[in-house]
Design a protein around this motif. Sequence first.
Motif, PDB file in Angstrom:
ATOM      1  N   ARG A 113     -13.265   5.153 -14.121  1.00  0.00           N
ATOM      2  CA  ARG A 113     -12.280   4.612 -15.059  1.00  0.00           C
ATOM      3  C   ARG A 113     -12.619   4.828 -16.533  1.00  0.00           C
ATOM      4  NH1 ARG A 113     -10.999  -1.010 -11.710  1.00  0.00           N
ATOM      5  NH2 ARG A 113     -10.314   0.044  -9.800  1.00  0.00           N
ATOM      6  N   PHE A 147     -12.121  -1.910 -16.260  1.00  0.00           N
ATOM      7  CA  PHE A 147     -13.038  -0.769 -16.360  1.00  0.00           C
ATOM      8  C   PHE A 147     -14.361  -1.026 -15.636  1.00  0.00           C
ATOM      9  CE2 PHE A 147     -16.853   0.447 -18.806  1.00  0.00           C
ATOM     10  CZ  PHE A 147     -16.889   1.794 -18.519  1.00  0.00           C
ATOM     11  N   LEU A 194     -10.633   3.932 -20.617  1.00  0.00           N
ATOM     12  CA  LEU A 194     -11.164   3.054 -21.660  1.00  0.00           C
ATOM     13  C   LEU A 194     -11.491   3.881 -22.913  1.00  0.00           C
ATOM     14  CD1 LEU A 194     -11.842   0.210 -22.415  1.00  0.00           C
ATOM     15  CD2 LEU A 194     -14.147   0.534 -21.539  1.00  0.00           C
TER      16      LEU A 194
END
Lengths: 252, 245
Positions: free
Chosen positions: B146, B139, B150
Amino acid sequence: MRTLAGATLAEAIHSRVIATALLAAIAAAAAGMFAASLALTDGAGIGAAVQGWLARIGAVFVLATFAVSSVVRDTDDKGLELVLSMPIPRSAYLLGKWAGMALAALALATLVAASLLPHAAPRAAAAWGASLFLELIIVASAGLLCAVTFASVVGSLAALAAFYSLARTMAAMIAIGHGNVAPADSPLFHAATVGLHGIAALLPRLDMYAPTAWLVTPGAELHGLPNMALQAAVYTIALLAAAAIDLSRKSV
Amino acid sequence: MARSEPQRPWSRVPLAAVGILAGALTLHVLLHRAHPFVSPAAADLGPPPSAGLVQAASLGDPLAAAKLLNLVLQAHDNQPGLSVPFASLDYAMVTRWLGRILDLDPAGAYPLLAASRLYGEIPDAARVRVMLEFVHDRFTENPSVRWPYLAHAAHVARHRLSDPLLARRYAATLRRHAAGTTMPAWVRQMEVLLLADMDEAAAARVLLGALLDSGQVNDPAEYRFLLSRIDGSFGRSTTAPGEAK
Protein backbone atom coordinates in the motif's frame (compact mmCIF):
# COMPACT_ATOMS: atom_id res chain seq x y z
CA MET A 1 -53.09 -28.03 -29.62
CA ARG A 2 -55.61 -27.77 -26.80
CA THR A 3 -54.97 -31.42 -25.95
CA LEU A 4 -51.23 -30.81 -25.81
CA ALA A 5 -51.72 -27.76 -23.63
CA GLY A 6 -53.83 -29.76 -21.22
CA ALA A 7 -51.34 -32.61 -21.23
CA THR A 8 -48.48 -30.21 -20.52
CA LEU A 9 -50.38 -28.63 -17.64
CA ALA A 10 -51.17 -32.10 -16.28
CA GLU A 11 -47.50 -32.99 -16.63
CA ALA A 12 -46.60 -29.87 -14.65
CA ILE A 13 -48.95 -30.93 -11.87
CA HIS A 14 -47.70 -34.53 -11.88
CA SER A 15 -44.09 -33.31 -11.94
CA ARG A 16 -44.91 -31.44 -8.73
CA VAL A 17 -44.16 -28.08 -10.33
CA ILE A 18 -47.01 -26.41 -8.46
CA ALA A 19 -46.18 -28.23 -5.22
CA THR A 20 -42.51 -27.23 -5.48
CA ALA A 21 -43.45 -23.64 -6.18
CA LEU A 22 -45.75 -23.73 -3.17
CA LEU A 23 -42.91 -24.96 -0.98
CA ALA A 24 -40.63 -22.27 -2.42
CA ALA A 25 -43.27 -19.62 -1.71
CA ILE A 26 -43.61 -20.87 1.88
CA ALA A 27 -39.83 -20.83 2.32
CA ALA A 28 -39.66 -17.33 0.84
CA ALA A 29 -42.44 -16.19 3.16
CA ALA A 30 -40.59 -17.61 6.14
CA ALA A 31 -37.39 -15.85 5.06
CA GLY A 32 -39.38 -12.64 4.60
CA MET A 33 -40.90 -12.92 8.08
CA PHE A 34 -37.49 -13.60 9.56
CA ALA A 35 -35.99 -10.57 7.82
CA ALA A 36 -38.95 -8.42 8.88
CA SER A 37 -38.56 -9.52 12.50
CA LEU A 38 -34.93 -8.39 12.47
CA ALA A 39 -35.74 -4.95 11.11
CA LEU A 40 -35.81 -1.99 13.49
CA THR A 41 -38.21 -0.22 11.16
CA ASP A 42 -39.98 -0.77 7.82
CA GLY A 43 -40.44 -4.45 8.65
CA ALA A 44 -43.23 -4.86 6.12
CA GLY A 45 -41.13 -3.40 3.33
CA ILE A 46 -38.11 -5.51 4.16
CA GLY A 47 -40.24 -8.63 4.49
CA ALA A 48 -41.95 -7.99 1.16
CA ALA A 49 -38.65 -7.28 -0.58
CA VAL A 50 -36.95 -10.41 0.69
CA GLN A 51 -39.98 -12.61 0.11
CA GLY A 52 -40.70 -11.21 -3.35
CA TRP A 53 -37.12 -11.54 -4.49
CA LEU A 54 -36.77 -15.12 -3.27
CA ALA A 55 -40.19 -16.16 -4.55
CA ARG A 56 -39.49 -14.73 -7.99
CA ILE A 57 -36.19 -16.59 -8.26
CA GLY A 58 -37.89 -19.75 -7.07
CA ALA A 59 -40.74 -19.48 -9.57
CA VAL A 60 -38.36 -18.78 -12.44
CA PHE A 61 -36.15 -21.72 -11.51
CA VAL A 62 -39.06 -24.16 -11.15
CA LEU A 63 -40.72 -23.15 -14.42
CA ALA A 64 -37.45 -23.06 -16.37
CA THR A 65 -36.52 -26.52 -15.18
CA PHE A 66 -39.96 -27.84 -16.07
CA ALA A 67 -40.01 -26.22 -19.52
CA VAL A 68 -36.65 -27.67 -20.46
CA SER A 69 -37.12 -31.12 -18.96
CA SER A 70 -40.60 -31.49 -20.47
CA VAL A 71 -39.43 -30.92 -24.04
CA VAL A 72 -36.25 -32.98 -23.61
CA ARG A 73 -38.33 -35.80 -22.15
CA ASP A 74 -40.63 -35.67 -25.18
CA THR A 75 -37.60 -36.07 -27.41
CA ASP A 76 -36.02 -38.85 -25.38
CA ASP A 77 -39.25 -40.82 -24.89
CA LYS A 78 -40.15 -40.54 -28.58
CA GLY A 79 -43.28 -38.64 -27.61
CA LEU A 80 -42.24 -35.92 -30.01
CA GLU A 81 -42.05 -38.45 -32.86
CA LEU A 82 -45.50 -39.69 -31.97
CA VAL A 83 -46.98 -36.21 -32.03
CA LEU A 84 -45.23 -35.24 -35.25
CA SER A 85 -46.44 -38.42 -36.95
CA MET A 86 -49.96 -37.04 -36.67
CA PRO A 87 -51.37 -34.84 -39.43
CA ILE A 88 -50.65 -31.60 -37.60
CA PRO A 89 -48.03 -28.95 -38.31
CA ARG A 90 -44.92 -28.97 -36.17
CA SER A 91 -45.79 -25.53 -34.91
CA ALA A 92 -48.90 -26.98 -33.30
CA TYR A 93 -46.68 -29.04 -31.01
CA LEU A 94 -44.78 -25.93 -29.99
CA LEU A 95 -47.89 -23.86 -29.43
CA GLY A 96 -49.50 -26.66 -27.44
CA LYS A 97 -46.48 -27.03 -25.18
CA TRP A 98 -46.21 -23.27 -24.83
CA ALA A 99 -49.88 -22.88 -23.91
CA GLY A 100 -49.52 -25.54 -21.22
CA MET A 101 -46.45 -23.81 -19.84
CA ALA A 102 -48.24 -20.48 -19.91
CA LEU A 103 -51.02 -21.98 -17.79
CA ALA A 104 -48.41 -23.32 -15.37
CA ALA A 105 -46.80 -19.86 -15.31
CA LEU A 106 -50.19 -18.32 -14.52
CA ALA A 107 -50.65 -20.72 -11.62
CA LEU A 108 -47.17 -19.97 -10.25
CA ALA A 109 -47.54 -16.20 -10.56
CA THR A 110 -50.95 -16.30 -8.86
CA LEU A 111 -49.60 -18.44 -6.06
CA VAL A 112 -46.59 -16.21 -5.46
CA ALA A 113 -48.61 -12.99 -5.65
CA ALA A 114 -51.15 -14.40 -3.17
CA SER A 115 -48.35 -15.29 -0.77
CA LEU A 116 -47.29 -11.62 -0.76
CA LEU A 117 -50.67 -10.31 0.37
CA PRO A 118 -49.70 -10.13 4.07
CA HIS A 119 -46.96 -7.65 3.16
CA ALA A 120 -48.31 -5.74 0.16
CA ALA A 121 -51.52 -4.00 -0.84
CA PRO A 122 -53.81 -6.23 -2.94
CA ARG A 123 -53.53 -3.93 -5.97
CA ALA A 124 -49.73 -3.85 -5.77
CA ALA A 125 -49.52 -7.61 -5.26
CA ALA A 126 -51.84 -8.19 -8.24
CA ALA A 127 -49.82 -5.91 -10.53
CA TRP A 128 -46.58 -7.48 -9.33
CA GLY A 129 -48.05 -10.94 -9.94
CA ALA A 130 -49.12 -9.94 -13.46
CA SER A 131 -45.61 -8.67 -14.16
CA LEU A 132 -44.14 -11.89 -12.79
CA PHE A 133 -46.47 -13.85 -15.07
CA LEU A 134 -45.10 -11.97 -18.09
CA GLU A 135 -41.54 -12.66 -16.94
CA LEU A 136 -42.35 -16.34 -16.51
CA ILE A 137 -43.88 -16.44 -20.00
CA ILE A 138 -40.62 -15.16 -21.47
CA VAL A 139 -38.61 -17.65 -19.41
CA ALA A 140 -40.85 -20.55 -20.47
CA SER A 141 -40.62 -19.52 -24.13
CA ALA A 142 -36.84 -19.22 -23.91
CA GLY A 143 -36.74 -22.62 -22.20
CA LEU A 144 -38.77 -24.08 -25.03
CA LEU A 145 -36.37 -22.68 -27.61
CA CYS A 146 -33.28 -23.86 -25.69
CA ALA A 147 -34.69 -27.36 -25.25
CA VAL A 148 -35.60 -27.69 -28.94
CA THR A 149 -32.18 -26.37 -29.95
CA PHE A 150 -29.90 -28.21 -27.53
CA ALA A 151 -32.04 -31.30 -26.81
CA SER A 152 -30.18 -31.63 -23.52
CA VAL A 153 -31.27 -30.66 -20.03
CA VAL A 154 -27.83 -29.48 -18.89
CA GLY A 155 -27.04 -27.51 -22.04
CA SER A 156 -30.49 -25.96 -22.18
CA LEU A 157 -30.56 -24.93 -18.52
CA ALA A 158 -27.07 -23.45 -18.80
CA ALA A 159 -28.10 -21.41 -21.83
CA LEU A 160 -31.31 -20.37 -20.12
CA ALA A 161 -29.46 -19.32 -16.97
CA ALA A 162 -27.07 -17.24 -19.05
CA PHE A 163 -29.98 -15.65 -20.91
CA TYR A 164 -31.85 -14.83 -17.71
CA SER A 165 -28.78 -13.48 -15.89
CA LEU A 166 -27.81 -11.30 -18.83
CA ALA A 167 -31.33 -9.98 -19.34
CA ARG A 168 -31.61 -9.07 -15.64
CA THR A 169 -28.17 -7.48 -15.26
CA MET A 170 -27.69 -5.83 -18.64
CA ALA A 171 -28.84 -2.40 -17.43
CA ALA A 172 -26.23 -2.48 -14.65
CA MET A 173 -23.52 -3.61 -17.07
CA ILE A 174 -24.34 -0.82 -19.51
CA ALA A 175 -24.23 1.76 -16.70
CA ILE A 176 -20.86 0.49 -15.48
CA GLY A 177 -19.53 0.49 -19.04
CA HIS A 178 -20.32 4.19 -19.34
CA GLY A 179 -18.33 5.23 -16.29
CA ASN A 180 -16.01 8.19 -16.69
CA VAL A 181 -12.99 6.13 -15.64
CA ALA A 182 -13.68 3.60 -18.39
CA PRO A 183 -10.97 3.59 -21.08
CA ALA A 184 -13.30 5.07 -23.67
CA ASP A 185 -10.57 5.50 -26.29
CA SER A 186 -9.44 1.91 -26.16
CA PRO A 187 -10.54 0.10 -29.36
CA LEU A 188 -11.04 -3.11 -27.41
CA PHE A 189 -13.25 -1.39 -24.86
CA HIS A 190 -15.16 0.37 -27.62
CA ALA A 191 -15.74 -2.94 -29.41
CA ALA A 192 -16.86 -4.54 -26.15
CA THR A 193 -19.28 -1.69 -25.48
CA VAL A 194 -20.74 -1.92 -28.97
CA GLY A 195 -21.09 -5.67 -28.53
CA LEU A 196 -22.76 -5.17 -25.17
CA HIS A 197 -25.29 -2.78 -26.69
CA GLY A 198 -25.91 -5.23 -29.50
CA ILE A 199 -26.61 -8.04 -27.06
CA ALA A 200 -28.77 -5.73 -24.97
CA ALA A 201 -30.88 -4.85 -27.98
CA LEU A 202 -31.67 -8.52 -28.51
CA LEU A 203 -32.56 -9.24 -24.89
CA PRO A 204 -35.78 -8.44 -23.06
CA ARG A 205 -35.59 -5.88 -20.25
CA LEU A 206 -36.25 -8.40 -17.52
CA ASP A 207 -34.88 -5.97 -14.94
CA MET A 208 -38.11 -4.00 -15.35
CA TYR A 209 -40.33 -6.99 -14.55
CA ALA A 210 -41.84 -7.73 -11.13
CA PRO A 211 -40.08 -4.76 -9.50
CA THR A 212 -39.81 -4.89 -5.72
CA ALA A 213 -40.60 -1.17 -5.63
CA TRP A 214 -44.22 -2.01 -6.47
CA LEU A 215 -44.45 -4.08 -3.30
CA VAL A 216 -42.67 -1.83 -0.84
CA THR A 217 -43.58 1.67 -2.00
CA PRO A 218 -47.08 2.74 -1.00
CA GLY A 219 -48.83 4.26 -3.98
CA ALA A 220 -46.13 3.17 -6.41
CA GLU A 221 -47.13 3.85 -9.98
CA LEU A 222 -47.90 0.67 -11.83
CA HIS A 223 -48.01 2.23 -15.27
CA GLY A 224 -45.22 0.08 -16.71
CA LEU A 225 -47.41 -2.99 -17.05
CA PRO A 226 -48.74 -2.33 -20.60
CA ASN A 227 -45.20 -1.80 -21.89
CA MET A 228 -44.08 -5.01 -20.23
CA ALA A 229 -47.00 -6.87 -21.77
CA LEU A 230 -46.18 -5.53 -25.24
CA GLN A 231 -42.51 -6.41 -24.93
CA ALA A 232 -43.30 -9.86 -23.52
CA ALA A 233 -45.73 -10.54 -26.39
CA VAL A 234 -43.28 -9.46 -29.08
CA TYR A 235 -40.37 -11.32 -27.52
CA THR A 236 -42.40 -14.47 -26.97
CA ILE A 237 -43.43 -14.46 -30.63
CA ALA A 238 -39.80 -14.11 -31.65
CA LEU A 239 -38.73 -16.98 -29.39
CA LEU A 240 -41.51 -19.24 -30.62
CA ALA A 241 -40.73 -18.41 -34.25
CA ALA A 242 -37.07 -19.27 -33.65
CA ALA A 243 -38.10 -22.53 -31.97
CA ALA A 244 -40.42 -23.30 -34.91
CA ILE A 245 -37.56 -22.78 -37.34
CA ASP A 246 -35.29 -25.07 -35.35
CA LEU A 247 -37.97 -27.72 -34.93
CA SER A 248 -38.79 -27.68 -38.63
CA ARG A 249 -35.17 -28.58 -39.37
CA LYS A 250 -35.07 -31.50 -36.93
CA SER A 251 -35.08 -34.84 -38.74
CA VAL A 252 -37.63 -36.36 -36.40
CA MET B 1 -25.87 -29.82 -29.17
CA ALA B 2 -26.22 -33.21 -27.56
CA ARG B 3 -27.54 -34.82 -30.73
CA SER B 4 -25.62 -35.27 -33.95
CA GLU B 5 -28.63 -36.22 -36.05
CA PRO B 6 -28.70 -34.88 -39.59
CA GLN B 7 -30.94 -31.86 -39.99
CA ARG B 8 -33.55 -31.33 -42.64
CA PRO B 9 -32.73 -28.75 -45.32
CA TRP B 10 -33.55 -25.08 -44.83
CA SER B 11 -36.16 -25.41 -47.55
CA ARG B 12 -38.31 -27.29 -45.03
CA VAL B 13 -38.45 -24.25 -42.78
CA PRO B 14 -41.79 -22.48 -43.18
CA LEU B 15 -41.28 -19.02 -44.63
CA ALA B 16 -43.95 -17.74 -42.31
CA ALA B 17 -41.84 -18.69 -39.29
CA VAL B 18 -38.84 -16.83 -40.69
CA GLY B 19 -40.99 -13.80 -41.47
CA ILE B 20 -42.54 -13.80 -38.00
CA LEU B 21 -39.11 -14.10 -36.39
CA ALA B 22 -37.70 -11.23 -38.45
CA GLY B 23 -40.75 -9.07 -37.81
CA ALA B 24 -40.85 -9.80 -34.09
CA LEU B 25 -37.14 -9.18 -33.65
CA THR B 26 -37.37 -5.90 -35.55
CA LEU B 27 -40.30 -4.82 -33.40
CA HIS B 28 -38.42 -5.86 -30.28
CA VAL B 29 -35.38 -3.79 -31.23
CA LEU B 30 -37.64 -0.80 -31.90
CA LEU B 31 -39.26 -1.26 -28.51
CA HIS B 32 -35.82 -1.54 -26.96
CA ARG B 33 -34.84 1.77 -28.50
CA ALA B 34 -38.00 3.33 -27.16
CA HIS B 35 -36.99 2.34 -23.63
CA PRO B 36 -33.28 3.08 -23.37
CA PHE B 37 -31.31 2.00 -20.32
CA VAL B 38 -30.33 5.56 -19.57
CA SER B 39 -32.80 7.22 -17.23
CA PRO B 40 -31.33 10.13 -15.31
CA ALA B 41 -32.05 9.80 -11.60
CA ALA B 42 -29.42 10.38 -8.98
CA ALA B 43 -29.70 8.39 -5.80
CA ASP B 44 -27.85 8.78 -2.54
CA LEU B 45 -25.12 6.32 -1.78
CA GLY B 46 -26.41 4.09 0.97
CA PRO B 47 -24.32 2.24 3.52
CA PRO B 48 -22.31 -0.74 2.30
CA PRO B 49 -23.65 -4.22 2.97
CA SER B 50 -22.33 -5.85 6.10
CA ALA B 51 -19.47 -8.32 5.86
CA GLY B 52 -21.79 -11.11 6.97
CA LEU B 53 -24.36 -10.26 4.34
CA VAL B 54 -21.71 -10.16 1.64
CA GLN B 55 -20.40 -13.51 2.86
CA ALA B 56 -23.87 -15.02 2.61
CA ALA B 57 -24.81 -13.37 -0.67
CA SER B 58 -21.58 -14.49 -2.30
CA LEU B 59 -22.21 -18.09 -1.24
CA GLY B 60 -19.06 -18.11 0.85
CA ASP B 61 -16.80 -16.32 -1.61
CA PRO B 62 -16.48 -12.79 -0.24
CA LEU B 63 -13.43 -12.01 -2.34
CA ALA B 64 -15.45 -12.21 -5.54
CA ALA B 65 -18.14 -10.10 -3.92
CA ALA B 66 -15.53 -7.52 -2.89
CA LYS B 67 -14.39 -7.20 -6.49
CA LEU B 68 -17.99 -6.65 -7.55
CA LEU B 69 -18.55 -4.11 -4.78
CA ASN B 70 -15.73 -2.06 -6.31
CA LEU B 71 -17.78 -1.83 -9.47
CA VAL B 72 -20.97 -1.14 -7.55
CA LEU B 73 -19.34 1.84 -5.86
CA GLN B 74 -17.82 2.98 -9.13
CA ALA B 75 -21.17 2.59 -10.87
CA HIS B 76 -22.77 4.83 -8.28
CA ASP B 77 -20.51 7.66 -9.41
CA ASN B 78 -21.74 7.07 -12.92
CA GLN B 79 -25.43 6.54 -12.58
CA PRO B 80 -27.46 6.04 -15.71
CA GLY B 81 -27.69 9.25 -17.65
CA LEU B 82 -25.50 11.40 -15.43
CA SER B 83 -22.10 11.52 -13.86
CA VAL B 84 -22.41 12.32 -10.18
CA PRO B 85 -19.70 14.81 -9.21
CA PHE B 86 -17.41 13.35 -6.58
CA ALA B 87 -17.79 16.55 -4.60
CA SER B 88 -21.50 15.83 -4.13
CA LEU B 89 -20.89 12.38 -2.72
CA ASP B 90 -21.17 11.61 0.96
CA TYR B 91 -17.49 10.97 1.63
CA ALA B 92 -18.11 9.40 5.02
CA MET B 93 -20.23 6.82 3.24
CA VAL B 94 -17.67 6.40 0.45
CA THR B 95 -15.03 5.74 3.13
CA ARG B 96 -17.24 3.09 4.71
CA TRP B 97 -17.64 1.39 1.33
CA LEU B 98 -13.94 1.49 0.60
CA GLY B 99 -13.16 0.20 4.08
CA ARG B 100 -15.63 -2.65 3.76
CA ILE B 101 -14.21 -3.65 0.39
CA LEU B 102 -10.70 -3.56 1.81
CA ASP B 103 -11.80 -5.68 4.77
CA LEU B 104 -13.18 -8.28 2.39
CA ASP B 105 -10.21 -8.15 0.04
CA PRO B 106 -7.14 -7.04 2.02
CA ALA B 107 -4.80 -7.79 -0.88
CA GLY B 108 -6.81 -5.68 -3.30
CA ALA B 109 -5.49 -2.27 -4.23
CA TYR B 110 -8.63 -0.91 -5.81
CA PRO B 111 -10.08 0.93 -2.78
CA LEU B 112 -6.80 2.69 -2.03
CA LEU B 113 -6.27 3.61 -5.65
CA ALA B 114 -9.80 4.98 -5.82
CA ALA B 115 -9.38 6.86 -2.55
CA SER B 116 -6.05 8.47 -3.43
CA ARG B 117 -6.47 9.11 -7.12
CA LEU B 118 -10.19 9.41 -7.77
CA TYR B 119 -12.05 10.59 -4.71
CA GLY B 120 -8.97 12.37 -3.38
CA GLU B 121 -8.48 14.58 -6.39
CA ILE B 122 -11.32 17.03 -6.12
CA PRO B 123 -11.16 20.73 -5.28
CA ASP B 124 -12.62 20.24 -1.82
CA ALA B 125 -9.93 20.16 0.84
CA ALA B 126 -12.14 18.73 3.57
CA ARG B 127 -13.20 15.78 1.45
CA VAL B 128 -9.68 15.22 0.17
CA ARG B 129 -8.45 15.04 3.77
CA VAL B 130 -11.04 12.35 4.50
CA MET B 131 -9.67 10.24 1.69
CA LEU B 132 -6.03 10.86 2.59
CA GLU B 133 -6.68 9.88 6.18
CA PHE B 134 -8.39 6.72 4.98
CA VAL B 135 -5.31 5.81 2.95
CA HIS B 136 -3.05 6.65 5.89
CA ASP B 137 -5.10 4.66 8.39
CA ARG B 138 -5.14 1.55 6.23
CA PHE B 139 -1.53 1.77 5.07
CA THR B 140 0.02 0.14 8.13
CA GLU B 141 -1.96 -3.06 7.58
CA ASN B 142 0.14 -3.91 4.54
CA PRO B 143 2.96 -1.39 3.89
CA SER B 144 4.61 -3.51 1.18
CA VAL B 145 1.59 -3.26 -1.06
CA ARG B 146 0.00 0.00 0.00
CA TRP B 147 2.96 2.38 0.04
CA PRO B 148 2.26 3.85 -3.45
CA TYR B 149 -1.06 5.21 -2.24
CA LEU B 150 0.32 6.81 0.90
CA ALA B 151 3.19 8.25 -1.13
CA HIS B 152 0.64 9.85 -3.39
CA ALA B 153 -1.31 11.03 -0.37
CA ALA B 154 1.80 12.78 0.89
CA HIS B 155 2.20 14.43 -2.48
CA VAL B 156 -1.41 15.61 -2.49
CA ALA B 157 -1.12 16.92 1.05
CA ARG B 158 1.98 18.91 0.15
CA HIS B 159 0.93 20.33 -3.20
CA ARG B 160 -2.84 20.33 -3.34
CA LEU B 161 -3.65 21.01 0.26
CA SER B 162 -0.48 23.02 0.87
CA ASP B 163 -0.20 21.30 4.21
CA PRO B 164 3.48 20.40 4.66
CA LEU B 165 2.91 19.13 8.19
CA LEU B 166 0.36 16.60 6.99
CA ALA B 167 2.60 15.61 4.11
CA ARG B 168 5.53 15.10 6.43
CA ARG B 169 3.39 13.05 8.78
CA TYR B 170 2.53 10.72 5.90
CA ALA B 171 6.14 10.62 4.75
CA ALA B 172 7.26 9.82 8.27
CA THR B 173 4.76 6.97 8.43
CA LEU B 174 6.18 5.64 5.21
CA ARG B 175 9.72 5.81 6.54
CA ARG B 176 8.82 4.20 9.85
CA HIS B 177 7.21 1.20 8.15
CA ALA B 178 9.78 0.78 5.42
CA ALA B 179 11.88 -1.76 7.29
CA GLY B 180 11.38 -5.32 6.10
CA THR B 181 9.26 -4.32 3.13
CA THR B 182 9.89 -4.08 -0.59
CA MET B 183 9.44 -0.34 -0.42
CA PRO B 184 11.98 1.31 -2.74
CA ALA B 185 14.58 3.69 -1.42
CA TRP B 186 13.01 6.79 -2.90
CA VAL B 187 9.87 6.25 -0.87
CA ARG B 188 11.90 6.21 2.30
CA GLN B 189 13.28 9.55 1.17
CA MET B 190 9.87 11.09 0.60
CA GLU B 191 10.45 13.58 3.34
CA VAL B 192 13.44 14.94 1.46
CA LEU B 193 11.46 15.09 -1.75
CA LEU B 194 8.68 16.97 -0.05
CA LEU B 195 11.01 19.39 1.56
CA ALA B 196 12.71 20.17 -1.75
CA ASP B 197 11.48 23.26 -3.48
CA MET B 198 9.77 21.63 -6.46
CA ASP B 199 6.63 22.74 -8.21
CA GLU B 200 3.63 20.43 -8.12
CA ALA B 201 3.85 19.10 -11.68
CA ALA B 202 7.55 18.31 -11.39
CA ALA B 203 7.04 16.57 -8.07
CA ALA B 204 4.14 14.57 -9.49
CA ARG B 205 6.26 13.44 -12.42
CA VAL B 206 9.05 12.38 -10.13
CA LEU B 207 6.66 10.51 -7.89
CA LEU B 208 4.72 8.76 -10.64
CA GLY B 209 7.75 8.18 -12.81
CA ALA B 210 9.57 6.52 -9.97
CA LEU B 211 6.54 4.42 -9.22
CA LEU B 212 6.17 3.25 -12.82
CA ASP B 213 9.90 2.65 -13.17
CA SER B 214 9.89 0.57 -10.00
CA GLY B 215 8.07 -2.14 -11.97
CA GLN B 216 5.58 -2.63 -9.18
CA VAL B 217 2.62 -1.66 -11.34
CA ASN B 218 1.79 -4.84 -13.18
CA ASP B 219 -1.81 -4.22 -14.09
CA PRO B 220 -2.00 -2.69 -17.61
CA ALA B 221 -5.12 -0.69 -16.81
CA GLU B 222 -3.56 0.78 -13.68
CA TYR B 223 -0.36 1.53 -15.60
CA ARG B 224 -2.30 3.40 -18.28
CA PHE B 225 -4.31 5.22 -15.65
CA LEU B 226 -1.20 6.41 -13.82
CA LEU B 227 0.60 7.27 -17.05
CA SER B 228 -2.32 9.38 -18.17
CA ARG B 229 -2.01 11.29 -14.90
CA ILE B 230 1.60 12.15 -15.70
CA ASP B 231 1.07 13.49 -19.19
CA GLY B 232 -2.37 14.88 -18.48
CA SER B 233 -3.93 12.72 -21.15
CA PHE B 234 -6.56 11.07 -18.98
CA GLY B 235 -8.57 8.75 -21.23
CA ARG B 236 -5.96 8.75 -24.01
CA SER B 237 -4.73 5.45 -25.34
CA THR B 238 -1.40 4.42 -23.89
CA THR B 239 0.33 1.11 -23.96
CA ALA B 240 1.29 -0.74 -20.82
CA PRO B 241 4.39 -2.95 -20.53
CA GLY B 242 3.76 -6.33 -22.12
CA GLU B 243 0.93 -5.02 -24.28
CA ALA B 244 1.24 -4.91 -28.04
CA LYS B 245 0.63 -1.59 -29.72
